[in-house]
Design a protein around this motif. Structure first.
Motif, PDB file in Angstrom:
ATOM      1  N   GLN A  65      10.374 -10.782   2.539  1.00 11.83           N
ATOM      2  CA  GLN A  65       9.661  -9.297   2.332  1.00 11.83           C
ATOM      3  C   GLN A  65       8.265  -8.999   3.012  1.00 11.83           C
ATOM      4  N   PHE A  66       7.508  -8.038   3.635  1.00 16.05           N
ATOM      5  CA  PHE A  66       6.791  -7.779   4.320  1.00 16.05           C
ATOM      6  C   PHE A  66       6.057  -7.346   3.204  1.00 16.05           C
ATOM      7  N   PHE A  67       4.446  -7.484   3.201  1.00 17.57           N
ATOM      8  CA  PHE A  67       3.567  -6.705   1.402  1.00 17.57           C
ATOM      9  C   PHE A  67       2.438  -5.583   3.099  1.00 17.57           C
ATOM     10  N   GLY A  68       2.226  -4.562   2.164  1.00 20.53           N
ATOM     11  CA  GLY A  68       1.202  -4.110   2.234  1.00 20.53           C
ATOM     12  C   GLY A  68       0.044  -5.194   1.856  1.00 20.53           C
ATOM     13  N   PRO A  69      -0.636  -4.464   2.134  1.00 19.58           N
ATOM     14  CA  PRO A  69      -2.931  -4.604   1.362  1.00 19.58           C
ATOM     15  C   PRO A  69      -3.149  -4.539   0.658  1.00 19.58           C
ATOM     16  N   GLY A  70      -2.018  -3.648  -0.052  1.00 18.56           N
ATOM     17  CA  GLY A  70      -2.442  -3.146  -1.797  1.00 18.56           C
ATOM     18  C   GLY A  70      -3.727  -2.715  -2.354  1.00 18.56           C
ATOM     19  N   THR A  71      -3.073  -2.021  -3.500  1.00 15.09           N
ATOM     20  CA  THR A  71      -4.435  -1.198  -3.588  1.00 15.09           C
ATOM     21  C   THR A  71      -4.970  -1.476  -5.424  1.00 15.09           C
ATOM     22  N   ARG A  72      -6.303  -1.864  -5.679  1.00 15.44           N
ATOM     23  CA  ARG A  72      -6.886  -2.339  -6.749  1.00 15.44           C
ATOM     24  C   ARG A  72      -7.014  -1.018  -7.762  1.00 15.44           C
ATOM     25  N   LEU A  73      -6.204  -0.937  -9.129  1.00 20.07           N
ATOM     26  CA  LEU A  73      -6.408  -0.052 -10.013  1.00 20.07           C
ATOM     27  C   LEU A  73      -7.484  -0.605 -10.958  1.00 20.07           C
ATOM     28  N   THR A  74      -8.354   0.681 -11.308  1.00 19.19           N
ATOM     29  CA  THR A  74      -8.562  -0.475 -12.406  1.00 19.19           C
ATOM     30  C   THR A  74      -9.058   0.852 -13.150  1.00 19.19           C
ATOM     31  N   VAL A  75      -8.378   0.689 -14.666  1.00 22.16           N
ATOM     32  CA  VAL A  75      -8.997   2.120 -15.977  1.00 22.16           C
ATOM     33  C   VAL A  75      -9.305   1.849 -16.516  1.00 22.16           C
ATOM     34  N   LEU A  76     -10.095   2.698 -17.281  1.00 23.09           N
ATOM     35  CA  LEU A  76     -11.299   2.748 -18.080  1.00 23.09           C
ATOM     36  C   LEU A  76     -11.467   3.625 -19.249  1.00 23.09           C
TER      37      LEU A  76
END
Lengths: 115, 116
Positions: A104-115
């Motif tokens: 598999q080839f991966f994307g750069p990602g999304t950092r999600l912070t829920v406050l």
């Protein structure tokens, strides 16, 4: 060559707000697509995978959903975010080659912070 | 079901030291094996792979040999650099054709820190 994009790169959202993360792949047709979540910077949890437009398989019950409106577009959504939805979300793709899937080839990602 | 077990980390080394990260797997048939690397804040990158027994994957000075008799795929590098500091994941693909849907089984990851 193939590339995979994710956006946004980072996101801070309040509890109870909706979510939409997008992933697109270029340079390949009819890929399998995957959404992962990574908590605490370590293990990967497969959330959803898709083998074609409109075809979604869920790996774990949760507050999230996925959709694939186009061949190379994969969207991760939520109607109401929970604190526990915080994490690093990764999209990936793979292709069927000679009857088998391999890496598999991966994307750069999304950092999600829920406050 | 399939599983991948990696050595517990974190691993801390001095620059130019020898690196080994152990990986063993459980799978039926003849899976393909992979090592991925994740640098801080980034996605996973494929480091190397091997698709059949006795194959050696290599890239950027890293090597791993597919040992079916010991069901292992240990990652090695002769001389690590500070820039090798990252999380390393071992993974397998069952090679079950279309029925596997390309899903990979990952190990839990090993954090490597290299000091100057």
């Amino acid at each position: 060559s193939q590339t995979i994009h994710q956006w946004p790169a980072t996101l801070v959202q309040p509890v109870g707000s909706p979510l939409s993360l997008e992933c697109t792949v270029e340079g390949t047709s009819n890929p399998n697509l995957y959404w992962y979540r990574q908590a605490a910077g370590r293990g990967l949890q497969l959330l959803f995978y898709s083998v074609g437009i409109g075809q979604i398989s869920s790996e774990v019950p949760q507050n999230l959903s996925a959709s694939r409106p186009q061949d190379r577009q994969f969207i991760l959504s939520s109607k109401k975010l929970l604190l526990s939805d915080s994490g690093f979300y990764l999209c990936a793709w793979s292709a069927l080659v000679l009857g088998s899937y391999n890496e598999q080839f991966f994307g750069p990602g999304t950092r999600l912070t829920v406050l | 079901g399939d599983s991948v077990t990696q050595m517990e980390g974190p691993v801390t080394l001095s620059e130019e030291a020898f690196l080994t990260i152990n990986c063993t797997y459980t799978a039926t048939g003849y899976p393909s094996l992979f090592w991925y690397v994740q640098y801080p804040g980034e996605g996973l990158q494929l480091l190397l792979k091997a698709t059949k027994a006795d194959d050696k994957g290599s890239n950027k000075g890293f090597e791993a040999t597919y040992r079916k008799e010991t069901t292992s795929f240990h990652l090695e590098k002769g001389s690590v650099q500070v820039s090798d500091s990252a999380v390393y994941f071992c993974a397998l693909s069952p090679n079950a054709g279309g029925t596997s849907y390309g899903k990979l089984t990952f190990g839990q990851g090993t954090i490597l820190t290299v000091h100057p």
